[in-house]
Scaffold this active site. Sequence first.
Site, short mmCIF file in Angstrom:
data_model
loop_
_atom_site.label_atom_id
_atom_site.label_comp_id
_atom_site.label_asym_id
_atom_site.label_seq_id
_atom_site.Cartn_x
_atom_site.Cartn_y
_atom_site.Cartn_z
N CYS A 1 56.11 27.99 33.27
CA CYS A 1 55.80 28.02 34.69
C CYS A 1 56.20 29.36 35.29
O CYS A 1 57.37 29.60 35.58
CB CYS A 1 56.53 26.88 35.39
SG CYS A 1 56.29 26.86 37.18
N CYS B 1 57.73 29.25 38.85
CA CYS B 1 59.09 28.70 38.87
C CYS B 1 60.10 29.76 38.42
O CYS B 1 61.19 29.85 38.97
CB CYS B 1 59.23 27.51 37.91
SG CYS B 1 57.99 26.25 38.07
N ASP B 2 59.76 30.51 37.40
CA ASP B 2 60.77 31.29 36.68
C ASP B 2 60.59 32.81 36.73
O ASP B 2 61.40 33.54 36.16
CB ASP B 2 60.82 30.84 35.21
CG ASP B 2 61.11 29.34 35.09
OD1 ASP B 2 60.62 28.73 34.12
OD2 ASP B 2 61.81 28.81 35.97
#
Lengths: 327, 236
Positions: free
Chosen positions: A153, A156-157
Amino acid sequence: MSDFDVTAGVDTAEVQTVRTDAVYDVAIVGAGPGGLTAAIYAGRARMSAIVLEKLSIGGLITVSDWVDNFPGFPEGVSGEELGERFRKQAERFVGQIALNAVTAIRKENELFVLNTDAGDIKAKTVVLSTGSEPVKLPVPQEEKFRGRGISYCATCDAAFFKNKVVAVVGGGDAALHEALYLSKFASKVFLVHRRREFRAARMLQEEVLANPGIELKLNAAPVEVLGDRKVEALVVEDVETHQQERLQVDGIFGSIGEKPNSELVKDLVDLTDTGLIKVDANKETSLKGLFAVGDVTNTPLKQVVTACADGAIAITSAEAYLRTLKG
Amino acid sequence: MALLKAEDAQMLRDRFAEELTGPVTLTLVTSSDTGVTSMSPDGTAPLVNDANRPYLPVAQQVLEEVKELSPLITLNVVQYSVVDDTVAEFKITHVPSVIIQGADAKRPLLYIGTPLGYEFMTLIDGIVDASQGKTRLAETTITALEKLTQPASIKVFVTPSCPHCPVAARLAQQFAMVNPLIRAEVIEANEFPELSDQYFVSSVPKSVINEDREVIGGMPEANYLEEFLAAVGTAN
């Protein structure tokens, strides 16, 4: 999302306690775009409905940085906002989404029984909107480095890889989106794909080719991840010459497809070879009264817009089915 | 300018009026010493540095706005100092840190960093639970956690833009509410990069149980409990 945004997920809709003493007209499993659209239609049809979500309301789209192809948003919209809007609209009609996991489904005497972590619930029809999860990178060290440099992701990261070097593995829309997003954070992005050509939309391909921060590694497959306590390098192999190359990277993002979450019904309904639930034009599965929508089905196109349409069709079909039960 | 939108503030005000049954104290441990050179107690970085400095006033503003939403919420702002009682009692090592306490002050909820984005609702749900003095966990989970006789720790690394993070954060915090032997800290990874590096955090949510077992991602309660019990070495 801006750094200081406090409003994501402010959820004050009427709480729905899972009722084990009632029989719902429909149980909707999964609160992605398909399930949430089904909720809207179920509520408006005055069906008694429960929507169950085990992880995060809005589904996969909430981790998409930007969505430009969902109609109604001329400038595009963030995945997070789109998911949020779906949630608020659905909750207007069915109350708060129940944050509970469904662990098993069976059919008993014309009723579906769903085992959940809040007890068993009974419903006359079920709409499955369980979506899919990322296919894991086919390297022996995948589990060792998951969360220690391997991610699925980008939104997300990405922040963990500011000014670092990353690789994205994949060749579809999602992979190219991830590469473009990561190029805003990383000093360099390797885009690794096992074929010579990308599957992605032409516009995306053009954007990637024009981006100086992205280096293509085509005809290349990931074979090994190196590192001590976290990812330090990715070894890729040319699919024709079998020559190997070591890419010095701090992170690897997998974007090589999705595995459908159909385990709940694998013994109940017909699936394709790859585990997708087979549905007809009415979104009904091979088991009467059990419907499925979105990415978990054998839809010709896995997009938010098609999942939403599926949700509407499924509820219309479920309503018709309910009439046959009464009749 | 307010951080909370007016309509969201009103909805939360209404929710608190309905759901808060007891007083809740929010304690913010912060530092106004922005030119500081002193290290945080864990020695990984200066207490106030480029990563967390912008968040200090924001954390205070968020909590001040939340405090206004219910007469049952009290806010204390504490300046970090190694000799401060609160800092010592709750073993606070980073700023900003938020401590949420209901009537049972021995079972605080700890948030290391600023609860923004998706994590804002972690704060709100935590306030409701602390106020009511109870969790939303299943009876079987509570029974299993109550059996624990050794101290245990859970660190959950999150970021504000991560939709799955509140699932893990909320579970960890509720586990700590059940059994005071469990110390749960929800840590906002963006504000403490050295801490994130120390625990090799590159994907969130990441739960580190007893400084040893790592759990990536959000998951249903039963699965999280299983991971926790495996880490603390208690068969269910």
